[in-house]
Design an enzyme around this catalytic site. Sequence first.
Site, PDB file in Angstrom:
ATOM      1  CG  HIS A 204      -3.703 -12.940   8.524  1.00 41.17           C
ATOM      2  ND1 HIS A 204      -4.854 -12.136   8.632  1.00 41.17           N
ATOM      3  CD2 HIS A 204      -2.847 -12.511   8.152  1.00 41.17           C
ATOM      4  CE1 HIS A 204      -4.315 -10.874   8.173  1.00 41.17           C
ATOM      5  NE2 HIS A 204      -3.019 -10.985   7.865  1.00 41.17           N
ATOM      6  CD  GLU A 446       4.185  -0.539  -9.037  1.00 41.09           C
ATOM      7  OE1 GLU A 446       3.837  -1.824  -8.620  1.00 41.09           O
ATOM      8  OE2 GLU A 446       3.968   0.385  -7.979  1.00 41.09           O
ATOM      9  CG  ASP A 470       0.769  -3.143 -10.146  1.00 41.13           C
ATOM     10  OD1 ASP A 470      -0.489  -3.285 -10.289  1.00 41.13           O
ATOM     11  OD2 ASP A 470       0.927  -2.798  -8.889  1.00 41.13           O
ATOM     12  CB  CYS A 517      10.375  -6.095  -4.959  1.00 41.08           C
ATOM     13  SG  CYS A 517       9.434  -4.588  -5.784  1.00 41.08           S
TER      14      CYS A 517
END
Length: 594
Positions: A204, A446, A470, A517
């Site tokens: 973050h 995936e 994945d 992606c």
Amino acid sequence: MGEAADAASGGAAHHDILLEGIAGSPGYAVGKAMVLDRRGGSVRRHVASHQVEDELERFDRAVTAAAARLKAAAERTRGSRAESSILEAYVLMVEDETLRDEVERHVRIDRLCVEWALTTTVDEMARQLSHAGDFYLAERSHDVQFVGQHILESLAGREDSTILSRPGAPGVLVAHDLSPAETATLSRESVLAIVTEVGTRTSHTSILARALEIPAVVGVAGLLARIGDGDQLLVDGLRGTVTIAPSPTARAEAIARAERYREAIAARRSLRDQPIRTRCGTSIELKGNIELPGEAPIALEQGARGIGLYRTEFLYVNRSVPPSEEEQYETYRRVVDAVSPLPVTLRTFDIGGDKFVSNLQLPSDMNPALGLRAVRLALARPELFLTQLRAMVRASAHGSIRIMVPMIASMVELDQVRRLLAQAIAEVDAAGLPRAPELPLGIMVEVPAAAILADHFAKTAEFMSIGTNDLVQYALAVDRSSPELAYLASFFDPAILRLIAGVVVAGVRYQRPVIVCGAMASDPLAAVLLIGMGIRELSLEASSIPDVRAAVESVTVREANEAAIVAMQAVTASEVKTLLEERFPHLPGAPESR
Ligand code: PEP
Ligand code: MG
């Protein structure tokens, strides 16, 4: 470069001591260190039985105060920034019942004072998260620690944990880590740069620093032991380095680099809304991957033409009750509003298995990545899934939404999801709520089985998005979080290229968009290879968009295609990578993958 670039080095000897970390947010700064060291001083005492209720009351008061502070900070940052959603998630974590229950157990049974009980609980939770074997959850373990820190500060009566009303500002903030609440109070006026001991590109602190356009270097081991208050620092947020006591030469070089960087940024900004095309004029779509609603505007700022992957599971993590339909609807709507009229692909939750969610009692599979995860969990808990689908259907009334299902391995699953989506649509209609007339339903490719059967899936899935993280994990049988096996887990592996090629062929045959992606899309060399293989849409981490854009614009489809034909004949991942580097020497090498 901030104004402090001109500050004198205080007469200290020039040492040019170089510390290496991770580039968290780009940019340069030179200034004096403002060290924030909160370590030490934690309270540890046992309590007598008659003190238990008082202790718990103290805890509840501290939670209320910490939550109020975080809410106020969230309120201050409401609007387009990433901070407010992170802070809102913190409020939920501060008020989390599991945390309260565990603290109470340590106070009542172990007779620990609340500070001690809280630190113990937080350490336990953070350990669980960081050992869950998932990168995303490991990141969340820092969040748990921040939340604990905030409650501890309230317990100590320190109501203002905001940093920079302190002397020395503006300067370079040096800390073990910063909470989003702290980062949200920063501004470019008060802080020239941020340097932290922990953190990664996706933590973050980095996300927020990029949003605030403050240069940051994170993950600098041993930082606090090396830097004292007032030390002169040169921060290079592009390379991920910090120089203590920079020499005049180092400073001059940094100033020159900063100037070039500023020019490059200005040039990029002016390009932002221009369509992206290869050198020969073929249009390529680049979209952003996000986990938090607040990241959507950042992705657009970097040039994303929509959101191609919104990982909604963040909403389910670290809370005692799953998010309601209303809460989800509001959250998705925020993303859609921020991105509209550009499209948003909402991925249904990818939780279960190795992704720890405290409110769901999940079986402990021997092999979590192969267990009850993602769509498998969704189909096993249709009520949970329908709640999410209804929220997504409702959010479609506000913009262009596509729904994407993770971990599809069989057509049976896709058929079941389609039936549940039809049910969710019927329920939304029955409630008289608005929605878009069309809601495309696509799959993530995936699991290798989905890639192998892509021609069957392409008949019904309205789009296919290849999740290379994945796909690599399952096709090469390499745990995606294993550093020891990282050398095997390459998206350049010819086995992966063949799987992708099959999906592209199926997409062309049935006229279905095929998107990539996973982290492969964030790598400029790999992006060019994918274009050569026929991919026309990529969804990637926002901060990689400018580099990938530059790569796309620098090649022709023909060059990319010729490279892809040769790459497809290669035997190993390193052969593929080397031949791409040779053909496109101007492109930057692979960035850190997720
Ligand atoms: C992937 O697997 O490549 C992907 C994009 O999804 P995630 O990283 O969230 O599993
Ligand atoms: Mg995945």
